[in-house]
Design a protein around this motif. Structure first.
Motif, PDB file in Angstrom:
ATOM      1  N   ASP A  49       0.770  -1.315   0.088  1.00  0.00           N
ATOM      2  CA  ASP A  49       0.334  -0.085  -0.063  1.00  0.00           C
ATOM      3  C   ASP A  49       0.616   0.867  -0.147  1.00  0.00           C
ATOM      4  OD1 ASP A  49      -2.227  -1.600   0.335  1.00  0.00           O
ATOM      5  OD2 ASP A  49      -2.103  -1.780   1.791  1.00  0.00           O
ATOM      6  N   LEU A  67       7.689  -2.137  -9.893  1.00  0.00           N
ATOM      7  CA  LEU A  67       6.052  -2.165  -9.006  1.00  0.00           C
ATOM      8  C   LEU A  67       5.446  -3.264  -9.518  1.00  0.00           C
ATOM      9  CD1 LEU A  67       5.179   0.948 -11.340  1.00  0.00           C
ATOM     10  CD2 LEU A  67       5.391   0.592  -9.874  1.00  0.00           C
ATOM     11  N   ASP A  72       0.456  -4.124  -4.078  1.00  0.00           N
ATOM     12  CA  ASP A  72      -0.756  -2.926  -3.599  1.00  0.00           C
ATOM     13  C   ASP A  72      -0.230  -1.958  -3.824  1.00  0.00           C
ATOM     14  OD1 ASP A  72      -2.414  -5.122  -4.508  1.00  0.00           O
ATOM     15  OD2 ASP A  72      -3.180  -5.297  -1.726  1.00  0.00           O
ATOM     16  N   PRO A  73       0.760  -1.298  -5.199  1.00  0.00           N
ATOM     17  CA  PRO A  73       1.255   0.129  -5.004  1.00  0.00           C
ATOM     18  C   PRO A  73       0.583   1.140  -4.683  1.00  0.00           C
ATOM     19  CG  PRO A  73       1.696  -0.854  -7.108  1.00  0.00           C
ATOM     20  CD  PRO A  73       1.437  -1.854  -5.700  1.00  0.00           C
ATOM     21  N   VAL A  74      -0.173   1.503  -4.308  1.00  0.00           N
ATOM     22  CA  VAL A  74      -1.349   2.678  -4.522  1.00  0.00           C
ATOM     23  C   VAL A  74      -1.103   3.906  -5.330  1.00  0.00           C
ATOM     24  CG1 VAL A  74      -2.856   4.831  -2.745  1.00  0.00           C
ATOM     25  CG2 VAL A  74      -2.317   2.258  -1.659  1.00  0.00           C
ATOM     26  N   ALA A  75      -0.216   4.227  -5.325  1.00  0.00           N
ATOM     27  CA  ALA A  75       0.454   5.254  -6.658  1.00  0.00           C
ATOM     28  C   ALA A  75       2.015   5.311  -6.311  1.00  0.00           C
ATOM     29  CB  ALA A  75      -0.052   6.759  -5.852  1.00  0.00           C
ATOM     30  N   TYR A  76       1.813   6.227  -8.160  1.00  0.00           N
ATOM     31  CA  TYR A  76       3.376   6.193  -8.254  1.00  0.00           C
ATOM     32  C   TYR A  76       3.533   7.315  -8.999  1.00  0.00           C
ATOM     33  CZ  TYR A  76       7.390   5.456 -11.878  1.00  0.00           C
ATOM     34  OH  TYR A  76       8.361   5.950 -12.383  1.00  0.00           O
ATOM     35  N   TYR A  97      -0.562  -0.177 -14.847  1.00  0.00           N
ATOM     36  CA  TYR A  97      -1.327  -0.828 -14.257  1.00  0.00           C
ATOM     37  C   TYR A  97      -2.484  -0.008 -13.061  1.00  0.00           C
ATOM     38  CZ  TYR A  97       3.599  -2.179 -13.464  1.00  0.00           C
ATOM     39  OH  TYR A  97       4.701  -3.111 -14.210  1.00  0.00           O
ATOM     40  N   LYS A  99      -4.607  -0.677 -11.651  1.00  0.00           N
ATOM     41  CA  LYS A  99      -5.566  -0.299 -10.331  1.00  0.00           C
ATOM     42  C   LYS A  99      -4.630   0.529  -9.459  1.00  0.00           C
ATOM     43  CE  LYS A  99      -5.543  -4.801  -9.448  1.00  0.00           C
ATOM     44  NZ  LYS A  99      -5.235  -5.983  -9.075  1.00  0.00           N
ATOM     45  N   MET A 100      -3.344   1.516 -10.366  1.00  0.00           N
ATOM     46  CA  MET A 100      -2.406   2.019  -9.158  1.00  0.00           C
ATOM     47  C   MET A 100      -2.583   3.436  -9.920  1.00  0.00           C
ATOM     48  SD  MET A 100       1.634   2.064  -9.660  1.00  0.00           S
ATOM     49  CE  MET A 100       2.124   2.294 -11.253  1.00  0.00           C
ATOM     50  N   TYR A 122      -3.344   6.001   1.223  1.00  0.00           N
ATOM     51  CA  TYR A 122      -1.749   4.885   1.611  1.00  0.00           C
ATOM     52  C   TYR A 122      -1.577   5.082   2.716  1.00  0.00           C
ATOM     53  CZ  TYR A 122       0.314   9.379   0.998  1.00  0.00           C
ATOM     54  OH  TYR A 122       0.574  10.539   1.479  1.00  0.00           O
TER      55      TYR A 122
END
Ligand code: AVJ
Length: 294
Positions: A49, A67, A72-76, A97, A99-100, A122
């Motif tokens: 997260d 990545l 489950d990375p929330v944001a990049y 991606y 979902k991100m 996050y």
């Protein structure tokens, strides 16, 4: 000395990509191999997260390995000065991606800037600074960057940073003065850029590329050297160069793992783990912002 970010115009970025593919330039493939081999434990260190912030969103290959491994990375958040390049990368990652959240920031990371706020919650921020880009900066500048990183991050946030390690000087110098002359073209391209953008008349055949290792400072010093006495016009100004006179264009500092940990420590960063290749050419460090000294 000229800030080395000017080396990366369209032609310069293209030449740098060619440098990364050279046999002599061990940095890129070694860092990539470290990422590939240890993606699982690196992702575990960073934890789930996360909002992942990357400085200088250069090689997307390494980013994608990270990545893919993260849970489950929330944001990049790629941060880069080159808007066009940045938006192109962002678009591609968005479709890869779905979902991100991908939230590009056009900024010079050596100057203060604000982090965007993702729509989804996050748990923490992790900063990714690969490629030994930190090596371009002097110790004072690197220290300044680490301080601004510590201000951008909260306690418990991590920094994943790639550094090139001190090693046999011959091997280092070959990486910065390759047999095909790609690095020389990369360096001299700066004069092309000055010719085009500042109406100058540098004759590239009258200058040569030079890479020297400074043992005391543990860095490669890259310069463009005048082959003879000459006068160059830049806009309305005339500038004389003596034979052998250097124009310093770039530093590339080489660290030890401990030396880098010591540089980061006054800014609150504690070293949690690091990964390296068998020949100990390159290292990836995970430093975490502690409670004290912020
Ligand atoms: C992009 C800073 C990592 O120092 O190795 C490569 C730049 N200059 N060859 C480096 C560079 C000439 C590179 N970094």
């Amino acid at each position: 000395m000229l800030p080395c970010k000017y080396l990366y115009d369209e032609a310069g970025s293209e030449l740098f990509d060619q440098i990364c593919d050279l046999d002599e330039y061990y940095l890129t493939r070694t860092e990539l191999a470290i990422m590939q081999e240890h993606a699982g434990s690196i992702a575990q260190q960073i934890d789930r997260d996360v909002m992942l912030v990357e400085y200088g969103s250069g090689s997307s290959v390494k980013t994608q390995i990270l990545l893919d491994a993260l849970v489950d990375p929330v944001a990049y958040v790629p941060v880069d000065i080159s808007e066009e390049h940045l938006l192109r990368t962002a678009e591609r990652l968005r479709s890869q991606y779905p979902k991100m959240e991908v939230l590009p920031v056009v900024a010079d990371f050596t100057q203060p800037f604000a982090l965007p706020q993702p729509a989804s919650p996050y748990s923490h921020v992790a900063l990714y600074f690969p490629g030994s880009t930190i090596g371009n900066f002097t110790q004072d500048q690197a220290s300044h960057i680490l301080r601004s990183m510590s201000r951008l991050l909260q306690r418990g946030s991590g920094l994943l940073i790639g550094i090139d390690l001190q090693k046999d000087v011959g091997a280092i110098l070959r990486a910065y003065d390759d047999g095909q002359g790609v690095t020389a073209r990369f360096s001299l391209n700066l004069l092309n850029r000055i010719n085009q953008e500042l109406e100058a008349d540098f004759d590239l055949s009258r200058f040569e590329h030079s890479a020297v290792y400074n043992d005391r400072q543990h860095r490669v010093e890259i310069s463009i050297v005048s082959r003879r006495d000459q006068v160059v016009t830049i806009g309305a100004e005339e500038i004389s160069f003596a034979r052998e006179e250097p124009i310093l264009t770039e530093y590339s500092h080489k660290y030890t793992v401990d030396g880098f940990a010591r540089l980061a420590e006054p800014h609150g960063f504690q070293m949690h783990r690091y990964w390296t290749d068998d020949a100990q050419q390159f290292a990836l460090l995970h430093l975490v912002l502690g409670e004290e000294m912020q």
